[in-house]
Write a protein that holds these residues in place. Structure first.
Motif, short mmCIF file in Angstrom:
data_model
loop_
_atom_site.label_atom_id
_atom_site.label_comp_id
_atom_site.label_asym_id
_atom_site.label_seq_id
_atom_site.Cartn_x
_atom_site.Cartn_y
_atom_site.Cartn_z
N VAL A 1 37.42 63.81 52.54
CA VAL A 1 38.57 62.56 52.28
C VAL A 1 38.76 62.20 53.97
CG1 VAL A 1 41.01 61.78 51.99
CG2 VAL A 1 39.82 63.73 50.49
N THR A 2 38.42 60.75 53.83
CA THR A 2 38.77 60.10 55.26
C THR A 2 40.17 59.31 55.11
OG1 THR A 2 36.23 59.92 55.36
CG2 THR A 2 37.76 58.53 57.07
N GLU A 3 40.81 59.59 56.03
CA GLU A 3 42.07 58.95 56.12
C GLU A 3 41.94 57.53 56.92
OE1 GLU A 3 46.72 59.43 57.69
OE2 GLU A 3 45.33 61.17 57.70
N ASN A 4 42.66 56.40 56.57
CA ASN A 4 42.61 55.27 57.20
C ASN A 4 43.52 55.13 58.35
OD1 ASN A 4 41.83 52.52 57.59
ND2 ASN A 4 42.95 51.71 56.03
N ALA A 5 43.17 55.78 59.70
CA ALA A 5 44.17 55.92 60.68
C ALA A 5 44.15 54.78 61.52
CB ALA A 5 43.45 57.16 61.69
N LYS A 6 43.15 54.18 61.70
CA LYS A 6 43.13 52.81 62.37
C LYS A 6 42.89 51.47 61.78
CE LYS A 6 42.11 54.77 66.78
NZ LYS A 6 41.54 54.77 68.02
N GLU A 7 43.25 51.59 60.33
CA GLU A 7 43.16 50.39 59.40
C GLU A 7 41.66 49.90 59.29
OE1 GLU A 7 45.76 49.56 57.66
OE2 GLU A 7 46.87 50.94 58.79
N GLN A 8 40.76 50.80 59.63
CA GLN A 8 39.36 50.33 59.35
C GLN A 8 38.73 50.29 57.97
OE1 GLN A 8 38.07 49.61 61.91
NE2 GLN A 8 38.41 50.71 63.66
N ILE B 1 42.79 55.86 51.83
CA ILE B 1 41.64 56.80 52.01
C ILE B 1 40.20 56.57 51.42
CG2 ILE B 1 43.36 58.61 52.16
CD1 ILE B 1 42.34 59.31 49.31
N LYS B 2 39.46 57.24 51.89
CA LYS B 2 37.86 57.30 51.12
C LYS B 2 37.66 58.39 50.78
CE LYS B 2 33.31 55.83 52.61
NZ LYS B 2 32.31 55.26 53.64
N ILE B 3 37.26 58.69 49.61
CA ILE B 3 36.83 59.81 49.03
C ILE B 3 35.35 60.06 49.15
CG2 ILE B 3 36.37 61.04 46.77
CD1 ILE B 3 39.13 60.61 47.40
#
Length: 182
Positions: free
Chosen positions: A56-63, A14-16
């Motif tokens: 919070v950003t989830e790493n949905a597409k492995e970015q 994730i990205k905080i």
């Protein structure tokens, strides 16, 4: 942040926050009532006070890039509350508010309901509990591949004349030892 929603992201990258000095990318290790545990590539384990997290950003597409394998049995400090976590970190070298002008580091010496005290050289800094956004304490996972290649490249960089001088120093020190032994 909603604890149940955050619990669903445990184990994910994730990205905080979206940007700024406190924004970090890492693997969400655990979520508690008022804080979460994020394993980052460069800074190790960082504990975030959830009150200060904007997004919070989830790493949905492995970015989001994250290149660390978490070893089996990896442990970190656990506490039911952020205050309890600070108590567990007492007398350790910590970094508080890792980015921006308000970053601090030192030995965490005193914790109460209103403020914490950090000792760094000749200074005692008291910081309001409310303004602690995140904290970390030196627990990191080393990148084994990079260390091995760094050691190899530094050995390769040593020229043959450096190696010869190094051998000569060892020989001289051995001969000087034998002179003193007589």
């Amino acid at each position: 942040m909603n604890k149940d929603m955050m619990k669903s992201l445990v184990g994910k990258i994730i990205k905080i926050d979206r940007g700024g000095p406190e924004s970090r990318i890492g693997k969400l290790m655990d979520v508690y009532e008022d804080h979460l545990v994020l394993l980052t590539e460069d800074e190790g384990v960082v504990y975030y006070n959830t009150h200060h997290i904007k997004s919070v950003t989830e790493n949905a597409k492995e970015q989001l890039e994250f290149n660390i394998e978490v070893p089996e049995g990896f442990t970190f400090k656990e506490a039911d509350s952020f205050h309890g976590l600070l108590d567990a970190l007492k007398f350790q070298w910590v970094k508080i508010n890792r980015g921006g002008p308000e970053k601090l580091e030192g030995v965490l010496s005193d914790i109460n309901n209103d403020f914490v005290s950090l000792i760094n050289k000749e200074e005692i800094v008291r910081l309001s509990m409310f303004h602690i956004r995140n904290i970390s304490y030196g627990l990191k996972i080393e990148k084994a591949e990079e260390e091995a290649s760094d050691n190899q490249s530094s050995q390769e960089k040593m020229s043959s004349s450096d190696k010869q001088q190094s051998k000569q120093r060892v020989v001289k020190s051995e001969s000087s030892k034998s002179q003193y032994a007589k």
